[in-house]
Design a protein around this motif. Structure first.
Motif, PDB file in Angstrom:
ATOM      1  N   ASP A 172     -45.537  13.335   6.533  1.00 58.86           N
ATOM      2  CA  ASP A 172     -44.224  13.988   7.379  1.00 58.86           C
ATOM      3  C   ASP A 172     -43.257  14.660   6.294  1.00 58.86           C
ATOM      4  O   ASP A 172     -42.568  13.908   5.469  1.00 58.86           O
ATOM      5  N   ALA A 173     -43.464  15.979   6.470  1.00 54.21           N
ATOM      6  CA  ALA A 173     -42.706  16.958   5.352  1.00 54.21           C
ATOM      7  C   ALA A 173     -41.124  16.934   5.771  1.00 54.21           C
ATOM      8  O   ALA A 173     -40.520  17.418   4.975  1.00 54.21           O
ATOM      9  N   ALA A 174     -40.834  16.189   6.685  1.00 51.92           N
ATOM     10  CA  ALA A 174     -39.284  16.639   7.130  1.00 51.92           C
ATOM     11  C   ALA A 174     -38.418  15.173   6.265  1.00 51.92           C
ATOM     12  O   ALA A 174     -37.332  15.264   6.335  1.00 51.92           O
ATOM     13  N   THR A 175     -39.166  14.301   5.642  1.00 52.77           N
ATOM     14  CA  THR A 175     -38.704  13.132   5.137  1.00 52.77           C
ATOM     15  C   THR A 175     -38.864  13.143   3.668  1.00 52.77           C
ATOM     16  O   THR A 175     -40.052  13.070   3.253  1.00 52.77           O
ATOM     17  N   VAL A 176     -37.918  13.203   2.989  1.00 53.62           N
ATOM     18  CA  VAL A 176     -38.503  13.051   1.357  1.00 53.62           C
ATOM     19  C   VAL A 176     -37.596  11.781   0.705  1.00 53.62           C
ATOM     20  O   VAL A 176     -36.181  11.480   1.045  1.00 53.62           O
ATOM     21  N   CYS A 177     -38.432  11.144   0.193  1.00 48.15           N
ATOM     22  CA  CYS A 177     -37.834   9.946  -0.480  1.00 48.15           C
ATOM     23  C   CYS A 177     -37.873  10.034  -2.026  1.00 48.15           C
ATOM     24  O   CYS A 177     -38.559  10.528  -2.659  1.00 48.15           O
ATOM     25  N   VAL A 178     -36.445  10.007  -2.544  1.00 45.30           N
ATOM     26  CA  VAL A 178     -36.083  10.147  -3.711  1.00 45.30           C
ATOM     27  C   VAL A 178     -36.398   9.077  -4.756  1.00 45.30           C
ATOM     28  O   VAL A 178     -35.819   7.838  -4.431  1.00 45.30           O
TER      29      VAL A 178
ATOM     30  N   CYS B  53     -42.805  18.299  -5.703  1.00 46.03           N
ATOM     31  CA  CYS B  53     -42.063  16.854  -5.821  1.00 46.03           C
ATOM     32  C   CYS B  53     -41.964  16.445  -7.176  1.00 46.03           C
ATOM     33  O   CYS B  53     -41.319  15.146  -7.330  1.00 46.03           O
ATOM     34  N   TYR B  54     -42.638  17.157  -8.065  1.00 42.77           N
ATOM     35  CA  TYR B  54     -42.407  16.745  -9.386  1.00 42.77           C
ATOM     36  C   TYR B  54     -43.144  15.272  -9.871  1.00 42.77           C
ATOM     37  O   TYR B  54     -42.997  14.560 -10.983  1.00 42.77           O
ATOM     38  N   ASN B  55     -44.131  14.872  -8.756  1.00 41.86           N
ATOM     39  CA  ASN B  55     -44.906  13.834  -9.310  1.00 41.86           C
ATOM     40  C   ASN B  55     -46.055  14.263 -10.025  1.00 41.86           C
ATOM     41  O   ASN B  55     -46.522  15.519 -10.239  1.00 41.86           O
ATOM     42  N   ILE B  56     -46.627  13.128 -10.912  1.00 42.77           N
ATOM     43  CA  ILE B  56     -47.607  13.829 -11.887  1.00 42.77           C
ATOM     44  C   ILE B  56     -48.907  13.933 -11.077  1.00 42.77           C
ATOM     45  O   ILE B  56     -49.173  13.074  -9.873  1.00 42.77           O
ATOM     46  N   CYS B  57     -49.635  14.962 -11.389  1.00 45.74           N
ATOM     47  CA  CYS B  57     -50.910  15.538 -10.441  1.00 45.74           C
ATOM     48  C   CYS B  57     -51.787  16.299 -11.420  1.00 45.74           C
ATOM     49  O   CYS B  57     -51.554  16.517 -12.450  1.00 45.74           O
ATOM     50  N   ASP B  58     -52.866  16.661 -10.881  1.00 43.02           N
ATOM     51  CA  ASP B  58     -54.053  17.215 -11.561  1.00 43.02           C
ATOM     52  C   ASP B  58     -53.855  18.874 -11.289  1.00 43.02           C
ATOM     53  O   ASP B  58     -54.519  19.610 -11.855  1.00 43.02           O
TER      54      ASP B  58
ATOM     55  N   LEU C 196     -32.503  15.569 -14.986  1.00 43.09           N
ATOM     56  CA  LEU C 196     -33.181  15.063 -13.834  1.00 43.09           C
ATOM     57  C   LEU C 196     -33.543  16.325 -13.012  1.00 43.09           C
ATOM     58  O   LEU C 196     -32.831  17.407 -12.725  1.00 43.09           O
ATOM     59  N   GLN C 197     -34.560  15.889 -11.812  1.00 43.80           N
ATOM     60  CA  GLN C 197     -34.828  17.089 -10.792  1.00 43.80           C
ATOM     61  C   GLN C 197     -33.763  16.927  -9.753  1.00 43.80           C
ATOM     62  O   GLN C 197     -34.465  16.800  -8.589  1.00 43.80           O
ATOM     63  N   ILE C 198     -32.560  16.879 -10.143  1.00 42.44           N
ATOM     64  CA  ILE C 198     -31.603  16.940  -8.897  1.00 42.44           C
ATOM     65  C   ILE C 198     -31.228  18.225  -8.169  1.00 42.44           C
ATOM     66  O   ILE C 198     -31.475  18.314  -7.136  1.00 42.44           O
TER      67      ILE C 198
ATOM     68  N   TYR D  98     -42.054  12.817  -1.259  1.00 42.94           N
ATOM     69  CA  TYR D  98     -41.546  12.154  -2.370  1.00 42.94           C
ATOM     70  C   TYR D  98     -40.758  13.339  -3.144  1.00 42.94           C
ATOM     71  O   TYR D  98     -41.069  14.380  -2.871  1.00 42.94           O
ATOM     72  N   HIS D  99     -39.545  12.752  -4.006  1.00 40.18           N
ATOM     73  CA  HIS D  99     -38.874  13.742  -4.980  1.00 40.18           C
ATOM     74  C   HIS D  99     -38.907  12.766  -6.255  1.00 40.18           C
ATOM     75  O   HIS D  99     -38.246  11.947  -6.229  1.00 40.18           O
ATOM     76  N   VAL D 100     -39.722  13.284  -7.374  1.00 38.00           N
ATOM     77  CA  VAL D 100     -39.546  12.228  -8.370  1.00 38.00           C
ATOM     78  C   VAL D 100     -38.634  12.869  -9.526  1.00 38.00           C
ATOM     79  O   VAL D 100     -38.637  13.974 -10.036  1.00 38.00           O
TER      80      VAL D 100
END
Lengths: 204, 204
Positions: free
Chosen positions: A82-88, A64-69, A126-128, A108-110
């Motif tokens: 719920d892996a079937a729903t992605v919020c951009v 999802c390109y969110n910041i993480c460790d 962008l991560q499109i 998510y998708h950042v």
């Protein structure tokens, strides 16, 4: 405006570095530097270390390109989501804002921004493409567009929508209307018009 | 207000550390942390190093207690400055402010604050004894009191004045009056009263 004569080059260097941060003027930079001078050495080191460790250690979730460790963020690796729903969304602050609502259980998708020709930001910045690929690989039934309600956000929404047309994913956009506790008479025409057009049955 | 759910502990730690700085709220701290994330590693290290090096390396001038990099500050070690005049100020910012006027060629004495019983700051917490000792050692003909025109500043002025009475040093205080470009009708009564009482022959 402030043409400081510093009595210490160490102080001057620190003030210069602090003053490079966005929104921190030279007076604030001096105030912060003098504050740090009064703190214990360990506290200043803790601050300095936290910045360097963050910059060196931070990673972006490969899904999802969110910041993480780690390689995969906590949200993507959480089996109860719920892996079937992605919020951009545009950025990590938006992920935090949505998480704080406690209303969303999907992933998510950042994007890392929105399309803005004025700022030289095109779709390829962008991560499109990664979003389209993610949807193509299957398992996603709905993509929720949650970008800012600006011209750039709308442009990006439309671009993503067209890109996803080839797939059979459902594309939705978060509701636009009058904000909670806003006064109707002070709401701008576009918002009020959209709120009317987007009316839903009472009691929903 | 902002109950952030951080996706990265490194980010969270940095935001916590930045947010400890005075006047920096949690939203600003997050904004600064995300800004630093976008910068090159070398820039973040330069900022972090400048803070630690400043904290570890800074010293106070053994004569005037101004912040400096050596045993003696640049002003005290400058032979062209007038060593017979000592200007008493509250802190290093005041030294900078006076230096910026380019009107003063004497030396300084940095108290490190003003007497403030409400904040638990007494004469012994300030560099007053060292000032008296400095004057006692001779070579100083005038002590200029340049503290803030507040009750605390006035109290400190008076305390220093009494302490210096035993010596034959001339004690002066910077002029109080209406500020340049201030409108007379909006000047407070105390300031205007003092400006009238402190009038000087025209043409001086």
């Amino acid at each position: 405006m402030l043409n400081n004569k510093f009595s210490s080059q160490l102080l001057e260097k620190a003030v210069t570095e602090i003053g490079r941060l966005p929104g921190i003027g030279s007076k604030t930079a001096l105030r912060l530097a003098l504050y740090l001078l009064r703190q214990e050495e360990g506290r200043v080191e803790a601050l300095a270390d936290s910045l360097v460790e963050m910059r060196k250690g931070i990673r972006y979730c490969r899904v999802c390109y969110n910041i993480c460790d780690n390689d995969l963020c906590e949200i993507c690796s959480n089996p109860t989501r719920d892996a079937a729903t992605v919020c951009v969304v545009e950025n990590v602050q938006d992920v935090m804002a949505i998480e704080n609502t406690m209303q969303y259980r999907g992933l998510y998708h950042v994007l890392g921004g929105v399309i803005s020709p004025m700022d030289g930001i095109g779709p390829s910045d962008l991560q499109i493409e990664s979003l389209v690929e993610r949807v193509r690989q299957g398992g996603v039934s709905e993509v929720i567009l949650a970008l800012s309600p600006t011209m750039e956000g709308d442009t990006t929404n439309y671009y993503i929508y067209r890109k996803l047309e080839e797939t059979d994913v459902k594309v939705t956009v978060i509701a636009r209307g009058i904000a909670q506790n806003d006064e109707l008479q002070y709401t701008d025409e576009i918002t009020l018009g959209r709120a009317l057009a987007g009316r839903i049955p009472f009691g929903n």
